[in-house]
Enzyme design. Structure first.
Site, short mmCIF file in Angstrom:
data_model
loop_
_atom_site.label_atom_id
_atom_site.label_comp_id
_atom_site.label_asym_id
_atom_site.label_seq_id
_atom_site.Cartn_x
_atom_site.Cartn_y
_atom_site.Cartn_z
N ASN A 39 85.00 51.47 32.58
CA ASN A 39 86.01 52.23 32.15
C ASN A 39 87.24 52.22 33.17
O ASN A 39 88.19 52.26 32.60
CB ASN A 39 85.53 53.68 31.83
CG ASN A 39 85.37 54.24 33.35
OD1 ASN A 39 84.35 53.82 34.02
ND2 ASN A 39 85.48 55.88 33.34
N GLU B 242 79.37 58.49 42.07
CA GLU B 242 80.17 59.32 41.47
C GLU B 242 79.63 59.31 40.09
O GLU B 242 79.49 58.08 39.47
CB GLU B 242 81.84 58.83 41.50
CG GLU B 242 82.77 59.77 40.83
CD GLU B 242 83.09 59.14 39.54
OE1 GLU B 242 82.89 59.55 38.41
OE2 GLU B 242 83.84 58.22 39.68
N CYS C 156 85.61 59.85 33.36
CA CYS C 156 84.93 60.73 33.93
C CYS C 156 85.47 62.33 34.20
O CYS C 156 84.74 63.44 34.11
CB CYS C 156 83.99 60.39 34.85
SG CYS C 156 85.14 59.85 36.26
N GLU D 182 84.98 59.20 47.63
CA GLU D 182 85.69 58.01 47.91
C GLU D 182 87.14 58.49 47.98
O GLU D 182 87.52 59.55 47.23
CB GLU D 182 85.48 57.32 46.43
CG GLU D 182 84.09 56.59 46.55
CD GLU D 182 83.92 55.80 45.21
OE1 GLU D 182 83.22 54.94 45.24
OE2 GLU D 182 84.33 56.14 44.05
#
Length: 476
Positions: free
Chosen positions: A149, A247, A281, A457
């Site tokens: 994505n 993640e 997300c 991150e």
């Protein structure tokens, strides 16, 4: 489209013995063929990464920083190429693709500077004439696995901190969107990193993932993907006790309080919800609106959603592209049908657009009368569905928002500084936006809690998982 790239192993592009087709989500036609790695190709990439480790360590942080800045310079030069690759592979609008590439460039700038700031410390020892020295060292080879994505931002979030720390990397991007990762790796090649510092393989789980996870030299793995895949990776990493950061999925709540600036909330929420066709997300999935604003919010939401232009992301006027593939389209259709059967109302959209006869397009959709137990609310829908419900009190909204296994992002709109503080403290998520959805920045830690993952991150925290701490005691 992919002819100048391929698999990248030990400083060179190679085409291997197998290939796979990449399909456009816009028209369902082939974009091209990419090489697929065999087990031997993956093994060669791992061997190259092992050979590169001492070279990266010898470079030192300042030289690695210079290389990452050169890579960022090359990425900026190739922005148009990369943005078109992102738009072609994902279908997302070209403007969104360009912003994503810019975010990826920022990662290399930020972690280029962090490479110069890998600090240790001196600690007094209880032993006479002794001292403790604490240093930080690269963990070793990193296996990096990314989703489709955000095919530029996600690899950059892993490559930049790993290389800054002095780790070599074997990157396995999604086989649905491999092209922009190839462009990025080619920019790193041009930056003059040692051969084997970065390697790229595309291929089946058996030929890539399984070999990487089994190799004892790989000391750290990083994943962006589904919770299901993350759970399997944790189990696989346990076999060789690798460090893991990931993640995973989200199911972000958005709370619109009775004192919110309604127009500002709508102006921000609608484009955020339908960015990348909802395949984000951190997208606001569960929208809680105070009962005094609910009807006006729905009316304003529909008015804005109805103006969104669907189409090919390569066309500059497009504001929303397609879903990534046929299975996602089928899943989204099923979620809407299931919600309606359970009592939800389709206030807008809810079907494939009549004027687009090919591709995986689905209308921007607004559902009302949604209850918390419906699948569209209880699970991440990962599509262009805005599910809206009412609430009466702040305590009720907070409790319902937190009633999820996911904890990636959460949002709240209010004019009250006190309420804003209560929301920031009370929402159980790794990231909270107050009157804002802007969470992804190189300088800020990105990540979640609960089933949404572990590790961070970005920010000063982003390099931590790529470093081991060593203690030495000196007595003279």
């Amino acid at each position: 489209m992919y002819s100048q790239y391929g698999l990248f192993i030990d400083g060179s592009w190679t085409f291997g013995s197998k290939s796979g087709e990449v399909t456009s989500p816009v028209n369902e036609k082939p974009l091209g063929h990419v090489p697929l790695a065999t087990i031997d190709d993956t093994q060669a990439a791992l061997d190259a990464a092992a050979n590169a480790l001492p070279k990266l360590l010898q470079m030192g942080g300042f030289a690695r920083a210079d290389a990452l800045h050169r890579a960022a310079d090359e990425m900026i030069r190739r922005t148009d190429e990369a943005a078109r690759m992102i738009a072609a592979e994902t279908g997302k609008p070209i403007a969104q693709a360009g912003r994503e590439w810019s975010l990826a460039c920022d990662q290399f700038r930020w972690f280029g500077e962090e490479a110069r700031r890998i600090y240790g410390r001196i600690v007094e020892s209880r032993v006479p004439n002794g001292r403790f020295e604490v240093t930080r060292e690269p963990v070793g080879i990193v296996g990096a696995f990314t989703a489709w994505n955000f095919p530029a931002a996600l690899p950059a979030r892993k490559l930049a901190p790993a290389l800054a720390a002095g780790c070599s990397v074997v990157l396995r991007p999604s086989s649905q969107t491999p092209g922009v990762a190839m462009v990025m790796v080619d920019c790193l090649r041009a930056a003059g990193l040692p051969d084997g510092a970065v390697n790229l393989v595309v291929g089946s789980t058996a030929d890539t993932y399984a070999r990487i996870m089994a190799d004892t030299r790989v000391r750290k793995v990083s994943l962006t993907g589904s919770t299901r895949v993350g759970q399997q990776m944790i189990r696989d990493a346990a076999e060789t006790v690798k460090k893991v950061s990931m993640e995973l999925g989200g199911n972000a709540p958005l709370i619109i309080h009775d004192d919110a600036d309604l127009d500002a909330a709508l102006d921000l929420t609608v484009p955020t919800k339908f960015a990348n066709c909802g395949q984000v997300c951190v997208s606001p999935d569960r929208i809680f609106v105070h009962e005094t604003l609910h009807d006006a919010f729905v009316e304003g939401f529909i008015a804005r959603a109805s103006k969104i232009k669907l189409g090919d992301g390569l066309h500059p006027e497009t504001e929303m592209g397609p879903l990534i593939n046929a299975s996602r389209l089928t899943e989204i259709e099923g979620i809407v049908i299931g919600a309606v059967r359970a009592g939800a109302q389709i206030a807008f959209g809810g079907k494939r657009p009549a004027h687009l006869n090919s591709g995986y397009f689905f209308e921007p959709t607004v559902l009302t009368d949604v209850t918390d137990d419906m699948k569209v609310f209880a699970e991440e829908n990962f599509g262009p569905i805005a599910a809206i419900t009412r609430f009466s009190s702040e305590d009720e909204a907070l409790a319902r928002a937190n009633a999820s296994d996911m904890g990636l992002a959460a949002y709240s709109f209010t004019r009250s500084p006190d309420r804003a503080r209560r929301m920031a403290a009370g929402l159980k998520a790794g990231m909270v936006g107050i009157n804002s959805f802007a969470l992804a920045a190189a300088e800020a830690p990105f990540g979640g809690t609960k089933h949404s993952g572990m590790g961070r991150e970005g920010g000063i925290e982003g390099i931590e998982d790529y470093l081991d701490t060593k203690l030495a005691q000196f007595v003279f």
